[in-house]
Design an enzyme around this catalytic site. Structure first.
Site, PDB file in Angstrom:
ATOM      1  N   ASP A 159      11.536 -41.544  79.971  1.00  0.00           N
ATOM      2  CA  ASP A 159      12.300 -42.647  79.366  1.00  0.00           C
ATOM      3  C   ASP A 159      11.977 -42.850  77.880  1.00  0.00           C
ATOM      4  OD1 ASP A 159      12.884 -43.127  82.131  1.00  0.00           O
ATOM      5  OD2 ASP A 159      11.221 -44.543  82.277  1.00  0.00           O
ATOM      6  N   GLU A 179      21.900 -47.244  84.383  1.00  0.00           N
ATOM      7  CA  GLU A 179      20.682 -47.715  83.714  1.00  0.00           C
ATOM      8  C   GLU A 179      20.537 -46.959  82.397  1.00  0.00           C
ATOM      9  OE1 GLU A 179      17.548 -46.846  86.546  1.00  0.00           O
ATOM     10  OE2 GLU A 179      17.707 -44.686  86.252  1.00  0.00           O
TER      11      GLU A 179
HETATM   12  O1  FUB Z   1      10.900 -44.901  84.728  1.00  0.00           O
HETATM   13  C1  FUB Z   1      11.327 -45.830  85.690  1.00  0.00           C
HETATM   14  C2  FUB Z   1      12.805 -45.914  85.711  1.00  0.00           C
HETATM   15  O2  FUB Z   1      13.362 -44.649  86.016  1.00  0.00           O
HETATM   16  C3  FUB Z   1      13.441 -46.289  84.408  1.00  0.00           C
HETATM   17  O3  FUB Z   1      13.319 -47.634  84.059  1.00  0.00           O
HETATM   18  C4  FUB Z   1      14.822 -45.823  84.657  1.00  0.00           C
HETATM   19  O4  FUB Z   1      15.635 -45.769  83.535  1.00  0.00           O
HETATM   20  C5  FUB Z   1      14.566 -44.468  85.282  1.00  0.00           C
HETATM   21  O5  FUB Z   1      14.349 -43.478  84.322  1.00  0.00           O
END
Ligand code: FUB
Length: 342
Positions: free
Chosen positions: A32, A243
Site C-alpha cells: 500500500d 478501496e
Molecule cells: O493492507 C491492508 C489493506 O489491504 C489495505 O488497507 C487495502 O487497501 C489492501 O491493500
C-alpha cells in the site's frame, strides 16, 4: 557498424531495465505505498506486513500490522533508506490493531501521517500523527479524526488546499455507513454491498481544516460515472470503487485511481474538480499475485511513477506483500497506458 550495434544493444537493455518494475524493500514486507516528493526527495509510506498468525478470512483479519516504517530515496533507481519505525500501535491511545494503508502530507514544515486502525470495538477509524520530519517519528493525536471511518486515507494537496480521500468495502467497513452514519445494529444483519442494479458505494472525500487534524466539512461521495454520465452500478465489479483511493493532477485534470478489490485491478477516472464527479477511463494496473492491489502515482524529476505491491517475493502469501515501482505514462490524450501486473 559493430560499435553502433553494441550501442543499440546497450540502450535497448538500459531501456528494458528502466521499464522493469523494481522491488524497493528488502528484509521487510511492505504494501500500500503512498509516495510523495518532499524537499526534492522521494518518500513512500507503506503498510508493514507481518506474520502474526491470524487466520485468513474475508474481513482481512490476517492483515494484522502493528507499525509503520518510512522509506526514502534520491531517485527511483537509487538506494532505498529504511528510516525505521515511525509510529507503533502501542503509542496510539485510541487504536488496538490492524494498522492499514497510511499516507502523509506536508504543510508549513510539519508532516501529518494519516492512518486507519481498529479501535477496541473493532471499528475502523482514521487517525493522524504529527512530526517535524518526513520520516517521522510521528506523535499520534489522542483521538481519531472526528467524523472519520473506514480505511485507506489518501491526502491530495491541491495548491495548498488539502483533501482527504478514504474508504474501503468488505473488511474496510464502508458498507456499514450511509450518509456518514454507521448503520450497524444488533437487531439487523450486518449491511453488505448494495445489490446490482443500484449505484455502487463511493469513496469519500473531505477538505481538511487548516489544522490538518480535522475535517473542514462532512465527507462527500466521490462519484464515478460511465461515459454516459451514469454512476457506476454496484454489480459492476470490474469498474466500481472498492478501496485504495489516490488522486493526482496531470495537465490540469484530476485523476482518481483506486482498486476494484475482488476483480483485482487498479482503475482510474478523470474529472475537473477534486470532488469529482470522475468519468471512468480504464485500467492502470492489471491483477498482481496476491488478493490485494494498492498503489500511488507520483511525479519525480519530470517522470511519472506507479508505486504498488505484489506477493511475488513471499511466494504468493497474500498478507506478505512487497512494494515495487514501475514507470507510468500518460499518452498525448491524457490516457494512462495500462501496466501489466506481476
Ligand atoms: O493492507 C491492508 C489493506 O489491504 C489495505 O488497507 C487495502 O487497501 C489492501 O491493500
Amino acid at each position: 557498424t559493430l560499435s553502433v550495434a553494441i550501442l543499440t544493444l546497450a540502450s535497448v537493455s538500459a531501456l528494458s531495465q528502466a521499464q522493469e518494475p523494481r522491488y524497493l524493500t528488502k528484509g521487510i514486507y511492505t504494501a500500500d505505498p503512498s509516495a510523495h516528493v518532499f524537499g526534492g526527495r522521494l518518500y513512500f509510506y507503506p503498510s508493514h506486513d507481518i506474520e502474526s498468525g491470524v487466520e485468513q478470512n474475508d474481513n482481512g483479519d490476517h492483515f494484522d500490522m502493528r507499525d509503520y516504517h518510512v522509506f526514502s530515496m534520491d531517485s527511483v533507481d537509487g538506494p532505498v533508506t529504511d528510516h525505521g519505525v515511525a509510529l507503533d500501535v502501542k503509542d496510539v491511545p485510541w487504536a488496538e490493531r490492524q494498522m492499514w494503508a497510511p499516507d502523509c502530507a506536508e504543510k508549513d514544515g510539519r508532516y501529518y501521517l494519516y492512518f486507519p486502525a481498529k479501535d477496541p470495538e473493532g471499528v475502523f477509524r482514521i487517525g493522524v500523527a504529527v512530526g517535524d520530519r518526513p520520516e517521522g517519528p510521528f506523535k499520534a493525536n489522542p483521538k481519531p479524526i472526528e467524523g472519520s471511518y473506514s480505511i485507506d486515507p489518501a491526502v491530495f494537496n491541491d495548491g495548498g488546499e488539502y483533501y482527504l480521500y478514504f474508504g474501503g468495502i468488505w473488511g474496510g467497513q464502508l458498507q456499514q455507513y450511509r450518509d456518514n452514519q454507521r448503520i450497524v445494529s444488533d437487531r439487523a444483519p450486518v449491511p453488505s454491498e448494495p445489490t446490482p442494479g443500484t449505484p455502487a458505494l463511493c469513496a469519500k472525500v473531505a477538505k481538511l481544516a487548516p489544522s490538518m487534524t480535522e475535517f473542514a466539512e462532512p465527507p462527500r461521495d466521490v462519484v464515478i460515472v460511465d461515459s454516459q454520465g451514469k454512476p457506476l452500478d454496484a454489480g459492476d465489479h470490474d469498474r466500481r470503487f472498492f478501496e485504495a483511493a489516490w488522486v493526482h493532477k496531470h495537465d490540469g485534470r484530476y485523476y482518481f485511481s483506486y482498486s476494484t478489490g475482488d476483480t483485482h485491478r487498479i482503475c482510474y477516472a478523470t474529472g475537473d474538480s477534486p470532488y469529482g464527479p470522475f468519468t471512468y477511463q480504464g485500467v492502470v494496473l492489471t491483477p498482481v499475485l496476491g488478493w490485494t492491489t494498492h498503489h500511488s502515482i507520483v511525479q519525480h524529476e519530470g517522470k511519472w511513477h506507479l508505486f504498488h505491491h505484489d506477493s511475488v517475493p513471499s511466494g504468493g502469501q497474500t498478507h506478505l506483500r512487497s512494494v515495487k515501482v514501475s514507470p507510468l505514462r500518460h499518452g498525448p490524450d491524457g490516457k494512462i497506458q495500462t501496466i501489466k501486473g506481476g
